[in-house]
Every structure is written in structure tokens, then in C-alpha cells.
Write an enzyme that holds these catalytic residues in place. Structure first.
Site, PDB file in Angstrom:
ATOM      1  N   GLU A   6       3.690  -3.007   7.811  1.00 30.94           N
ATOM      2  CA  GLU A   6       4.867  -3.878   7.608  1.00 30.94           C
ATOM      3  C   GLU A   6       5.390  -3.761   6.171  1.00 30.94           C
ATOM      4  O   GLU A   6       5.679  -4.758   5.504  1.00 30.94           O
ATOM      5  CB  GLU A   6       4.521  -5.341   7.908  1.00 30.94           C
ATOM      6  CG  GLU A   6       4.300  -5.660   9.354  1.00 30.94           C
ATOM      7  CD  GLU A   6       4.394  -7.157   9.634  1.00 30.94           C
ATOM      8  OE1 GLU A   6       3.852  -7.951   8.847  1.00 30.94           O
ATOM      9  OE2 GLU A   6       5.011  -7.535  10.644  1.00 30.94           O
TER      10      GLU A   6
ATOM     11  N   GLU B 243       2.495  -4.771  17.729  1.00 33.09           N
ATOM     12  CA  GLU B 243       1.785  -6.051  17.616  1.00 33.09           C
ATOM     13  C   GLU B 243       2.489  -7.081  18.488  1.00 33.09           C
ATOM     14  O   GLU B 243       3.429  -7.755  18.061  1.00 33.09           O
ATOM     15  CB  GLU B 243       1.726  -6.537  16.161  1.00 33.09           C
ATOM     16  CG  GLU B 243       0.898  -5.666  15.246  1.00 33.09           C
ATOM     17  CD  GLU B 243       0.759  -6.251  13.868  1.00 33.09           C
ATOM     18  OE1 GLU B 243       0.904  -7.474  13.723  1.00 33.09           O
ATOM     19  OE2 GLU B 243       0.519  -5.486  12.919  1.00 33.09           O
TER      20      GLU B 243
HETATM   21  C1  LIG Z   1       6.341 -14.107   9.355  1.00 34.23           C
HETATM   22  C2  LIG Z   1       5.203 -13.429   8.649  1.00 34.23           C
HETATM   23  C3  LIG Z   1       4.779 -12.196   9.407  1.00 34.23           C
HETATM   24  C4  LIG Z   1       3.563 -11.597   8.746  1.00 34.23           C
HETATM   25  N1  LIG Z   1       2.963 -10.661   9.687  1.00 34.23           N
HETATM   26  C5  LIG Z   1       1.946 -10.987  10.434  1.00 34.23           C
HETATM   27  S1  LIG Z   1       1.231 -12.535  10.623  1.00 34.23           S
HETATM   28  C6  LIG Z   1      -0.017 -12.021  11.814  1.00 34.23           C
HETATM   29  C7  LIG Z   1       0.073 -10.496  11.814  1.00 34.23           C
HETATM   30  C8  LIG Z   1      -1.051  -9.830  11.001  1.00 34.23           C
HETATM   31  O1  LIG Z   1      -1.058 -10.322   9.676  1.00 34.23           O
HETATM   32  C9  LIG Z   1      -0.835  -8.317  10.979  1.00 34.23           C
HETATM   33  O2  LIG Z   1      -1.816  -7.702  10.171  1.00 34.23           O
HETATM   34  C10 LIG Z   1       0.522  -7.975  10.396  1.00 34.23           C
HETATM   35  O3  LIG Z   1       0.729  -6.572  10.480  1.00 34.23           O
HETATM   36  C11 LIG Z   1       1.634  -8.688  11.138  1.00 34.23           C
HETATM   37  N2  LIG Z   1       1.318 -10.097  11.191  1.00 34.23           N
END
Ligand SMILES: CCCC/N=C1\SC[C@@H]2[C@H](O)[C@H](O)[C@@H](O)CN12
Length: 641
Positions: free
Chosen positions: A182, A262
Site C-alpha cells: 500500500e 485484501e
Molecule cells: C484506512 C487505513 C487502511 C490501512 N490498511 C490496512 S488496515 C488492515 C490492513 C492491514 O494493515 C494490511 O497489512 C494492509 O496492507 C491493509 N490494511
């Protein structure tokens, strides 16, 4: 068209042959918007599991349950900080044996989507980045910063050679590898950094492996997180408009397979908040919609497991929000590894699109009630600093951070003395964002209260010149998402008394796990009678196993927040089960902040250390009256208010 018998069987998919390494391939088909596995159209249905969050003896059980759920692949993070514990110091043993985990996935017939970072987020301590990166004062994380890239390349040169022979086209089961995580959500938006990573991954993994990125579906995220040469995938949860979400992917990948890397089956938990939950029906419905489109899906999480030791991370959403020890995630496989209603709802959806493996779903692991365990105070923490900080304190005019002390995890005691008489209540205060993260304050070894980042930052104290003032500072996990991952810990500013800075500190970095791994406390007998003194203390209790180490749940009625370092191992099961003992082995410090009623899991295997997720209690702990206590020896580390 007449096909030879063998061809008919192959075409019907009734006969699977293992393509030779030379013929094995996993590729993108831009013409037909799909993956090709050995030249044939392929769609994966995958689930996330993190080996670092599952005791190694349970790996096989969890992976088998994922296979029997109908998954064709598992998605696996590799946390850099779990393996490079100090610069150039690596650990790939026991629960950190990533190669053994990958080989087990292959043995069970699961493909792997690997996500080696170097940053992984995952609500893991500092998003997987080692805290020792912060010892380099000019480092800028997740950018082209030379100090950061040097550390990244050094790590990738150790990890990726372990991965390359396990790539699908090399005869292994790893079908794709994600670069960063991300990245479009990170402020830096440094494409030079992504290009550097692409170059390093290609140099170390070769030109054939499918490399990809994952970002949320926002335009900015997909602008900053994607790069030519890396296939762009997206992530979104139930309730999203699937057409719009994949439309976002199509704006950066007009051709190629639709991929949700995801699909959130649940969500993470923060200390002090209710356990997150997501409707099974909602999850199943969204999954079916995506599978109808022919998309490849990874469910995040399929099995969440637990943040052992000090590995839980945190978020910063206007305030510091540490993540709990439990990473249950309301996932299809519970933290204890038990199939849930959500798993069976997902399995039913999958069965509409592909045959399920023949055979029953493995059942929940058996649990055993070991009865009441009376806990007695072994010692007050301030009375055993000689054990927990054998090298002695560091003297400093003003407080030092964990990073300055080169203390990565856990606790530090900051000790000074009142510089003058304080007959009337004086304000003991700390500047904003200087308590990282939770400071338990003792005056003359008596607990006065708790200071917290984004919480209470002042206390009123009275005393006499020379009285001891101690702050036990707890690192509750470095931020794992967003711009604040350079998350320094400890007393980041000067404590003051009625606005006059306190100085002349003795600072004790605590090595609790090291002491426990070396067998401390060597006896369960109380070290000293500190009477009813109220403050952080170690409690011990014991119970007996019936000769077999069954999983169980531990509950501390009335306790509140306690960090535990409970270790043990069934090293000897005597003929008489009453003699079976738990002895000390590598400790795992875990913590759990009790909400009334939660039950926690104690799980071990005869050949492996006991990993315990223990409760806590309101302060001070009520003395438990053991009813039918069973013997054994299990030790807990500070019980904290
Ligand atoms: C709105 C915030 C999004 C942040 N991304 C998240 S929260 C739960 C999941 C895990 O952390 C995962 O490791 C992230 O890649 C995507 N994600």
C-alpha cells in the site's frame, strides 16, 4: 476433436500432472484478462495467514483447515524485524523458520502469494520495519534515502535467495511476490524508491516471477503506489461496490486479471475498544459477487492468530491506538484456530465455483479446563532491577529514548529523586507526545498513577526531598501505518515538577525476556515480603497438566491490564501426571488488557514453549483462592495497573 485417452482426462481436469520445472509458469494473460498457470487459465482463491502469529506446532493444523476450506493459495507476509533482530543479526529458527513454513504450504498442496515488504503494515510492530533503523538519525523510512535503501538491500540479499528456489517456475509453489505494501497510502510517493525495489527484486528473483503491488482504490493511492513493471492490484472489504472497486483497478490496469489482494473478512482490535466483528453473510455475499466476475481474491485475514511478545503494532488516528495482543480479526479461523460459522459460509460460496477437497473439515482443537490457579506476588518490579538490568543503570542529566538506549521492545525504568520538599500537591507533568507510551509512576515505590500518550499527562504528588520517583515506561508497539512510523519510544521530553524540569536520572533498560530465558525466577517462592505495596509486580502460579498439553483459555476475573511473560515447556511428563512440570524456556511476553469476560488462549505443544495469552485484573489483583490448584510452574511478569 478426438483426443487420446490421456488428453481427455487432462482436458476434464481429472488428471493433474506436475509440469516439469522447465514447463512450469505462472503469468498474466492480458488478452483474456486472467492468470495462466502452466499455460492454462487460472484464478486463485486465497487466504492470509502470518506464520509469525501462529505457534509453529499449529502451522500444519491451520494450513490444513485453510486447504479444506477450498483455498488454492495462502498469502504470507515476511516481517523484516522478526528476522533481522539487530543490524546484520538474523534469526530464521523456530517460529521464525520461514522456509519450513513455506515448505509446509507446498507439502499441503497450497500455492503461496508472498509479501516480503520490506514494509508490510499488518498492525505489526513498525509495519515490519526494524526499530533499529531509527538509530540512524538521518534516515527517512520508505524512500530513496541512502541509509534506508542500504539496510533494505542488505536484508533482501539475505531473504530473497531463500525465496528464489521456491518460486513456481523453479519448481516451487510461490506464484507471485508483492513489492512494498500500500505504498500509495504513504506521504512520500517516491517512485524512485519503488524503481529501486523493482530492480532489487528482479536482480535477486529473476525476470520471470510475477511481481505486483497492492493499494486501496483511491486515485491518489493508485497514482503513488503503482509502477510500470509491477502489476497493480487493489484491496477493499465487504460492502464496497465491487464494480467501482475493480473499475479503479482497471484505470491503472486496463487489461489483466481482476485481483482483490485484501478482502477484509473482519478487522483489527485496539486496546480498550470492543472486539471488531463483520457479518459472515456480508463477507460471503461480497466474495460471491467478486468470484462471479472471475476475480482472484485473497481474504485478509483467513487466520489472524496472535501478536506474541512485543510484536503488536499501532495506528495513529488523531491519537495513538495500540493494537491488542489478539489478532483474531474476527477471521474465519478464530485466534484459537477453530473453524467459525464464517468459514463454513465462505466454504459454501467457494463450492459454487470449484470442487472442494474431499473429506471433513478438521475440528476445533480440544480444550482442557485446568481449574483455578492461585497467583502470589513473587516480587515488586523495583526490587529486582538488579536482575532485569544486570549491567546497571545509565546515568543521564535528562531522560533518554528507547532508541538512544538501543532498547527495541518492552520496558524502561526512569529513576530520580525529588529535588526538594513537596508538602503540598505539586503537578508532575510531561510535554505533549512525550510519554511513549504508558508510564506507571511510583513515589517511594508506591504506585501514584499512570501517564499516557494522548491520555493523562499530569499527576499530583507530595513528598520529601530525596524521595525516590520512578516511572516504568511501557512500549506498547510502534505505529504500523501512515506517516508516523518513525515512532520513537520512552520519555521523549523532560518531566517537570510544577513546571521545573527534573534531572539527574538513572535509566534502567529492562531485559525481562532475557532473565526469563535464563530461568528467572529460579524459584516460585516470594522474593521478599513487600506487604501490601501497590505497584508493578511479578506474580507466579502453578498448575498441572494431565500429561498432555491441551490448549485452554485463561481468564483473570477482576484484573485490568497486565503484561505477562509466561513461558514454560512440558519438558517431562512423569508417569504420575501430577508430577508433570512446566519449566522455563524462551519467553514470550504477551499482554492482554482485560475487558470483563474475555477468555484467552493458553496453547502449547509437548515439544514447544508454552505461549500464553493471559488476562489482567483490576488494580491491585485480588488474591485468588486456588480451588483444586494443579501443580506445575508458570511465571508471569509485571502485573501493571
Ligand atoms: C484506512 C487505513 C487502511 C490501512 N490498511 C490496512 S488496515 C488492515 C490492513 C492491514 O494493515 C494490511 O497489512 C494492509 O496492507 C491493509 N490494511
Amino acid at each position: 476433436m478426438a483426443l487420446p485417452a490421456l488428453g481427455l482426462l487432462l482436458a476434464a481436469g481429472l488428471l493433474h500432472t506436475q509440469a516439469s520445472p522447465s514447463a512450469r509458469s505462472f503469468q498474466l494473460d492480458y488478452e483474456h484478462n486472467c492468470f495462466l498457470k502452466d499455460g492454462a487459465p487460472f484464478r486463485y482463491i486465497s487466504g492470509s495467514i502470518h506464520y509469525a502469529r501462529v505457534p509453529r506446532p499449529a502451522w500444519r493444523d491451520r494450513l490444513l483447515k485453510m486447504y479444506m476450506s477450498g483455498l488454492s493459495a495462502v498469502q504470507v507476509y515476511v516481517p523484516w524485524n522478526y528476522h533481522e533482530t539487530l543490524p546484520g543479526v538474523y534469526d530464521f529458527t523456530g517460529n521464525r523458520d520461514v522456509e519450513a513454513f513455506l515448505d509446509l504450504t507446498a507439502e499441503l498442496g497450497l500455492l503461496v502469494i508472498l509479501r516480503p515488504g520490506p514494509y508490510i503494515c499488518a498492525e505489526w510492530e513498525m509495519g515490519g520495519l526494524p526499530a533499529w533503523l531509527l538509530w540512524k538519525p538521518d534516515i527517512i523510512l520508505r524512500t530513496s534515502n541512502p541509509a534506508y535503501l542500504a539496510a533494505v538491500d542488505s536484508w533482501l540479499h539475505v531473504l530473497l535467495p531463500k525465496i528464489k528456489p521456491r518460486l513456481y517456475h523453479q519448481g516451487g509453489n510461490i506464484i507471485s511476490v508483492q513489492v512494498e505494501n500500500e505504498y500509495g497510502s504513504y506521504y512520500a510517493c517516491d517512485h524512485g524508491y519503488l524503481r529501486h525495489l523493482l530492480g532489487s527484486f528482479r536482480a535477486l528473483l529473476g525476470s520471470e516471477v510475477l511481481l505486483f503491488t497492492t493499494d486501496s482504490t483511491g486515485a491518489q493511492e493508485l497514482r503513488c503506489g503503482t509502477l510500470q513493471g509491477l502489476y497493480a492490484t487493489v484491496d477493499f472489504g465487504p460492502g464496497s461496490n465491487v464494480t467501482e472497486a475493480f473499475g479503479a483497478q482497471r484505470r491503472v490496469e486496463p487489461r489483466g486479471p481482476l485481483v482483490n489482494s485484501e478482502y477484509y473478512t473482519g478487522w483489527l482490535d485496539y486496546w480498550g475498544e470492543a472486539h471488531a466483528s463483520t457479518s459472515a453473510a456480508w463477507v460471503a455475499r461480497g466474495l460471491e459477487d467478486m468470484l462471479q466476475l472471475g476475480a482472484s481474491i485473497n481474504m485478509y485475514m483467513f487466520h489472524g492468530g496472535t501478536n506474541f511478545a512485543y510484536w503488536s503494532g499501532a495506528d495513529y488516528k488523531g491519537q495513538y491506538k495500540p493494537v491488542t495482543t489478539s489478532y483474531d480479526y474476527d477471521a474465519p479461523l478464530s485466534e484459537a484456530g477453530d473453524p467459525t460459522e464464517k468459514l463454513f459460509a465462505i466454504r459454501t460460496v467457494i463450492s459454487k465455483f470449484q470442487p472442494l477437497p474431499v473429506g471433513p473439515m478438521p475440528p476445533a482443537t480440544p480444550k482442557y479446563a485446568y481449574g483455578w490457579v492461585g497467583l502470589r506476588k513473587y516480587a515488586d518490579l523495583l526490587d529486582v532491577l538488579d536482575v532485569l538490568c544486570p549491567s546497571g543503570p545509565i546515568q543521564s542529566q535528562f531522560p533518554l529514548t528507547f532508541e538512544a538506549l538501543k532498547q527495541v521492545h518492552g520496558f524502561v525504568v526512569y529513576h530520580t529523586q525529588l529535588p526538594w520538599d513537596v508538602p503540598d500537591p505539586a503537578t508532575l507533568g510531561a510535554p505533549p507526545h512525550s510519554i511513549c507510551d504508558r508510564g506507571y509512576v511510583m513515589l517511594q515505590k508506591e504506585y501514584q498513577g499512570t501517564l499516557e500518550w494522548d491520555g493523562q499527562t499530569t499527576l499530583h504528588v507530595t513528598g520529601r526531598a530525596g524521595d525516590s520517583l520512578d516511572i516504568l515506561m511501557e512500549n506498547m508497539g510502534r505505529i504500523s501505518f501512515g506517516a508516523n512510523t518513525s515512532d520513537f519510544k520512552g520519555l521523549l521530553g523532560n518531566l517537570s515538577l510544577n513546571s521545573r524540569p527534573l534531572s539527574n536520572w538513572l535509566i534502567y533498560p529492562l531485559a525481562i525476556d532475557t532473565a526469563v530465558q535464563q530461568g528467572w525466577p529460579h524459584t516460585a517462592l516470594p522474593k521478599s515480603s513487600s506487604g501490601g505495596r501497590v505497584g508493578p509486580a511479578f506474580y507466579t502460579g502453578s498448575f498441572e497438566t494431565p500429561g498432555i498439553a491441551w490448549d485452554t483459555f485463561v481468564k483473570f476475573p477482576g484484573w485490568s491490564k497486565v503484561r505477562h511473560c509466561m513461558t514454560g515447556k512440558v519438558v517431562r511428563v512423569d508417569q504420575d501426571p501430577a508430577q508433570s512440570h512446566l519449566h522455563h524456556l524462551p519467553g514470550t511476553a504477551v499482554d492482554k488488557w482485560l475487558q470483563p469476560g474475555p477468555v484467552l488462549e493458553l496453547s502449547w505443544a509437548p515439544a514447544d514453549p508454552v505461549c500464553a495469552w493471559l488476562g489482567a485484573a483490576r488494580w491491585p489483583p485480588q488474591q485468588h483462592h486456588s480451588a483444586g490448584a494443579r501443580r506445575g510452574t508458570s511465571h508471569a511478569s509485571p502485573a501493571l495497573p
